[in-house]
Write an enzyme that holds these catalytic residues in place. Structure first.
Site, PDB file in Angstrom:
ATOM      1  N   GLU A  23      15.654  29.583  51.287  1.00  0.00           N
ATOM      2  CA  GLU A  23      16.992  29.244  50.493  1.00  0.00           C
ATOM      3  C   GLU A  23      17.226  30.311  49.383  1.00  0.00           C
ATOM      4  O   GLU A  23      18.258  30.557  48.793  1.00  0.00           O
ATOM      5  CB  GLU A  23      16.736  27.891  49.910  1.00  0.00           C
ATOM      6  CG  GLU A  23      15.846  27.890  48.849  1.00  0.00           C
ATOM      7  CD  GLU A  23      15.883  26.575  48.296  1.00  0.00           C
ATOM      8  OE1 GLU A  23      15.681  25.270  49.293  1.00  0.00           O
ATOM      9  OE2 GLU A  23      15.424  26.066  47.344  1.00  0.00           O
ATOM     10  N   GLN A  50      16.161  16.179  59.697  1.00  0.00           N
ATOM     11  CA  GLN A  50      15.215  17.393  59.237  1.00  0.00           C
ATOM     12  C   GLN A  50      13.965  16.601  58.759  1.00  0.00           C
ATOM     13  O   GLN A  50      13.147  17.239  58.241  1.00  0.00           O
ATOM     14  CB  GLN A  50      16.018  18.017  58.079  1.00  0.00           C
ATOM     15  CG  GLN A  50      17.096  18.999  58.439  1.00  0.00           C
ATOM     16  CD  GLN A  50      17.456  19.698  57.180  1.00  0.00           C
ATOM     17  OE1 GLN A  50      18.906  19.410  57.262  1.00  0.00           O
ATOM     18  NE2 GLN A  50      16.959  20.163  56.479  1.00  0.00           N
ATOM     19  N   ARG A  74      20.909  24.489  52.028  1.00  0.00           N
ATOM     20  CA  ARG A  74      19.948  25.574  51.856  1.00  0.00           C
ATOM     21  C   ARG A  74      19.554  25.966  50.296  1.00  0.00           C
ATOM     22  O   ARG A  74      19.755  26.979  49.640  1.00  0.00           O
ATOM     23  CB  ARG A  74      20.620  26.873  52.183  1.00  0.00           C
ATOM     24  CG  ARG A  74      19.661  27.755  52.768  1.00  0.00           C
ATOM     25  CD  ARG A  74      20.172  28.792  53.691  1.00  0.00           C
ATOM     26  NE  ARG A  74      19.019  29.823  54.280  1.00  0.00           N
ATOM     27  CZ  ARG A  74      19.219  30.730  55.157  1.00  0.00           C
ATOM     28  NH1 ARG A  74      20.386  30.768  55.763  1.00  0.00           N
ATOM     29  NH2 ARG A  74      18.187  31.520  55.368  1.00  0.00           N
ATOM     30  N   CYS A  75      18.923  24.923  49.342  1.00  0.00           N
ATOM     31  CA  CYS A  75      18.882  24.709  48.189  1.00  0.00           C
ATOM     32  C   CYS A  75      17.940  23.910  47.808  1.00  0.00           C
ATOM     33  O   CYS A  75      17.672  22.840  48.490  1.00  0.00           O
ATOM     34  CB  CYS A  75      20.359  24.258  47.538  1.00  0.00           C
ATOM     35  SG  CYS A  75      20.300  23.934  46.118  1.00  0.00           S
TER      36      CYS A  75
END
Ligand code: CDP
Length: 784
Positions: free
Chosen positions: A738, A221, A368-369
């Site tokens: 997120e 990523q 996802r944070c």
């Protein structure tokens, strides 16, 4: 008649995702699709024990097996000073174990062979003699006196404590608690869960013996940051390293860290002179790569007699596993947890956090944070609902009474954040309206009278996304900016290259839409490229919903830079002064003479064929954007549940989600992001758990034990929206990816707690499975 041009794909249009043309046809280019000539395969031997001393490793039989080129051990890596590597949280992590194994699944040795099957067969022939040690599986056990020392490799490490960290003001918080009429306490555990992307992690390292160039295809990523880390760790010159992150099948934070497999494959390719491929299987992914959460939290909320919040006090114990390798900005030991005052105007707060080593996989990633905002949001939203129940107040009213008001923005929180914009009351009203709240409450009362177990849960989260500002946020010293490079070709078509990296979020569509808005080039005429460090401008990557707030801003600004040059060229072409030109999306015209116009395509052609004397040719530029602040998306989620008293089974009857992410670039993509996040939130709340037995064996090492939701289990989502632009973002957008995963777990669990509140039940730790609900009801004497 209007002469305004129609420009396809501007901001606000739900244009279809261009990337889907290849994804839906099975024509994506994922890691395992890449095959290089002469490529070898790697398999990793992992520890079966959570904690054990390595007495010996016998690789003789494995080395003699067909197709085997090399067997790599920690000892061999140590000869090249690569047995250990630095982590993103300033600790060290074993690449291949030399002294001890410290978690089940830890990398012990690797086999490089002609085929994957040969590599796996030979891996199974390696014989390791272990001396098994006591396993530590929780922070509570970790801090007990006399517990075995996990990190005896570290000089001066006397116990299993990693860090102590504080935020807020202890003195003013204590004083506020002393004056409080009521204090509500919640102790809760946000369990370990896993991002579990569809595609696991992997790489192909291809170091050319002829040129010394290392091309590393990697599920990353953050490819640029990886390139720099590799240069620093291996000593290879950075210009000789090319990291290519191809299509990614999801990431959710799992693909941010550097994993030992990447390092071993690269070292092996360097030594052997052939490309080496390594792809994890599902179990390897679940037991050894970046997990999420594992926070034990106690929150105290001080209130006055009217239900006004006076102060918040939180302590948390963090289970970091065997190496402190959380992926987070360097300055914050517990990530951005200090956003924990959430959407509420709480005058003072004090947070203390302690991190502990355990014999579990390392690497708390922001699943996802935004670096622990999920845990913070969960705690405050659970605490607020519990407080409302304890006070006998309506959950929604209690929230509205304590919300930060629209006129208080920019809002300075008690722990030092400056929230950019928000209107929490409005988001709540839209949610309540959609829900038909007043009628619903009557319905709940009526059902309860009939003996049914039913409840409503609300969560009004505030998110913090878009790291930096670079002076405050860095990864290993690299400031958290991001970038966009835009080239407009002579025919008016364009190429946009980004420092971020999509994992399925639709960047190829939405970033082209920003250019369409700013320059008037149809989005379908713009190719967006990400993930190749040889061609993309330097960026810190995609995680923590930072792409839109940071790289999206860079895109708007580079497009504006090009528009400024386009104005000069238009002035030359139209023989009019620059200040007499009017911009209307896609063209400049002379003030008062809309027919005397030049389109952006005509201007682009002129940039290569007919420029004023002294001007540089071409129409291209780059922007490195360091945001002045984070963006603060928010929303209100509301859930209605029905619980079967006989089985403890919870059914989500309704799920209403109202999100505010500022200006929406592509409303359809935003809704897709919200659907996905609400589904993941549902999984975390009700199904997913990575747990360990007393010996440190990972329970949850496959998708039969670690349950992730499918469309079958997932509730139906009813979406709503409000739009409060970010005042500091060039197009007013905030991140969204997120928000639903951050906000929804508390809403789901609050609904269960509300349903169980008549029986005096105040907490069930996630996942809220039927057996836990059943046991909680039985503990209060409730039977069918
Ligand atoms: O960093 P990441 O891409 O994971 O998250 P994001 O910035 O929240 O964006 C997720 C997707 O939603 C991207 O395709 C965005 O461009 C899109 N989005 C949007 O259309 N409008 C917004 N206000 C925020 C995101």
């Amino acid at each position: 008649m209007s002469t305004e041009l129609h420009v396809h794909g501007r901001i606000g249009q739900s244009v279809k995702r261009v990337e889907d043309a290849r994804f839906l046809r099975g024509k994506g280019n994922f890691m395992d699709d890449i095959e290089l000539p002469n490529m070898l395969h790697m398999a990793i031997l992992r520890s079966p024990h959570a904690h054990a001393r390595i007495k010996s490793i016998d690789t003789a039989a494995a080395g003699a097996m067909p197709g085997v080129i090399a067997v790599v051990t920690g000892e061999l890596m140590a000869q090249h000073k690569l047995a250990w590597m630095p982590t993103m949280s300033g600790d060290t992590q074993a690449v291949l174990a030399t002294d001890k194994v410290r978690f089940q699944g830890q990398e012990v040795a690797a086999v490089i062979a002609e085929t994957k099957y040969q590599a796996e067969d030979a891996r199974d022939a390696i014989v390791v003699d272990y001396d098994v040690l006591q396993a530590v599986t929780s922070p509570q056990q970790s801090k007990e006196a006399g517990t075995v020392l996990i990190r005896d490799d570290k000089d001066g490490q006397k116990d299993n404590h990693i860090y102590h960290w504080e935020s807020g003001n202890q003195a003013t918080t204590q004083a506020a608690f002393a004056k409080a009429d009521k204090v509500v306490r919640l102790h809760t555990f946000y369990p370990r869960c896993h991002p579990a992307p569809l595609e696991t992690c992997g790489c192909i390292a291809d170091v050319s013996p002829a040129t010394g160039k290392a091309t590393i295809y990697m599920t990353s990523q953050a490819p640029h940051a990886i390139r720099t880390v590799f240069a620093l760790v291996t000593g290879l010159p950075e210009q000789n390293i090319r990291v290519v992150s191809p299509d990614l099948g999801g990431g959710f934070g799992n693909k941010v860290p550097v994993y030992p497999g990447y390092v071993v494959a690269t070292a092996a390719s360097l030594l052997i002179g052939r490309p080496v491929k390594w792809i994890e299987d599902r179990t390897e992914n679940l037991i050894s790569t970046g997990f999420a959460r594992d926070y034990h939290m106690t929150g105290d909320l001080a209130l006055d007699k009217d239900g006004k919040m006076l102060a918040l006090r939180v302590h948390l114990d963090s289970d970091n596993g065997a190496f402190f390798s959380d992926a987070q900005p360097s300055k914050f030991k517990a990530g951005l947890f200090h956003i924990v005052t959430g959407s509420y105007d709480i005058p003072t707060a004090h947070i203390t956090a302690d991190g502990y080593y355990t014999n579990k996989a390392p690497g708390g990633v922001a699943y996802r944070c935004s670096f622990r905002v999920t845990e913070a949001s969960y705690l405050i939203e659970r605490l607020v609902t519990n407080a409302a129940i304890e006070l006998g107040m309506d959950q929604a009213e209690f929230r509205k009474k304590n919300f930060i008001k629209a006129e208080q923005f920019p809002y300075h929180s008690a722990t030092g954040w400056v929230y950019d914009s928000g209107d929490y009351h409005k988001a709540m009203d839209v949610a309540l309206d959609k829900l038909g709240y007043d009628e619903l409450k009557k319905d709940v009362d009526a059902r309860r009278k009939k003996g049914e177990v039913t409840g409503i849960g609300i969560a009004s989260f505030t998110e913090v996304v878009g790291a930096g500002h670079g002076a405050d946020f860095d990864i290993l010293g690299l400031r958290m900016f991001d970038s966009a490079e835009l080239r407009v070709h002579p025919t008016g078509k364009a190429m946009l290259r980004m420092g971020v990296k999509s994992q399925g979020q639709g960047h190829e569509t939405t970033f082209a839409q920003i250019v369409a808005e700013e320059l008037g080039i149809p989005s379908t005429d713009i190719a967006v490229e990400e993930g190749d460090t040889d061609t993309a401008p330097y960026g810190l990557g995609t995680y923590a919903s930072r792409s839109t707030p940071v790289a999206g801003a860079a895109t708007a600004l580079v497009a504006r830079k090009l528009r400024d040059k386009a104005r000069k060229i238009a002035s030359h072409l139209l023989e009019a002064a620059e200040e007499d030109l009017v911009w209307e999306t896609g063209k400049f015209y002379v003030k008062g003479s809309p027919d005397r116009a030049k389109t952006i395509q005509e201007i682009a052609f002129a940039a290569y064929t007919n420029i004023p004397e002294g001007m540089e040719a071409g129409l291209e530029g780059v922007n490195y954007y360091d945001p002045p602040n984070m963006t603060f998306p928010f929303g209100t989620y509301a859930v209605v549940v029905d619980i079967d008293k006989g089985t403890g089974q919870t059914k989500v009857r309704r799920m209403v989600a109202v999100d505010d992410c500022g200006v929406r670039i592509n409303p359809m993509i935003v809704e897709g992001q919200i659907h996905g996040g609400l589904t993941e939130g549902y999984g975390i709340a009700f199904m997913e758990l990575i747990t360990f037995d007393a010996d440190g064996n990972c329970i949850g090492s496959n998708l039969m034990d670690y349950l992730i939701p499918t469309a079958w289990e997932s509730p139906k989502f009813e979406l709503g929206e409000t739009t409060t632009p970010s005042p500091h973002h060039p197009i007013g957008a905030k991140g969204v990816g997120e928000s639903p995963t951050v906000g929804s777990p508390a809403a789901y669990v609050n609904a269960v707690i509300d349903a169980l509140s008549p029986y005096g039940i105040t907490n069930i730790d996630m996942p809220v499975t039927s057996d836990k609900v059943w046991a909680a009801l039985r503990s209060k004497g409730v039977t069918e």
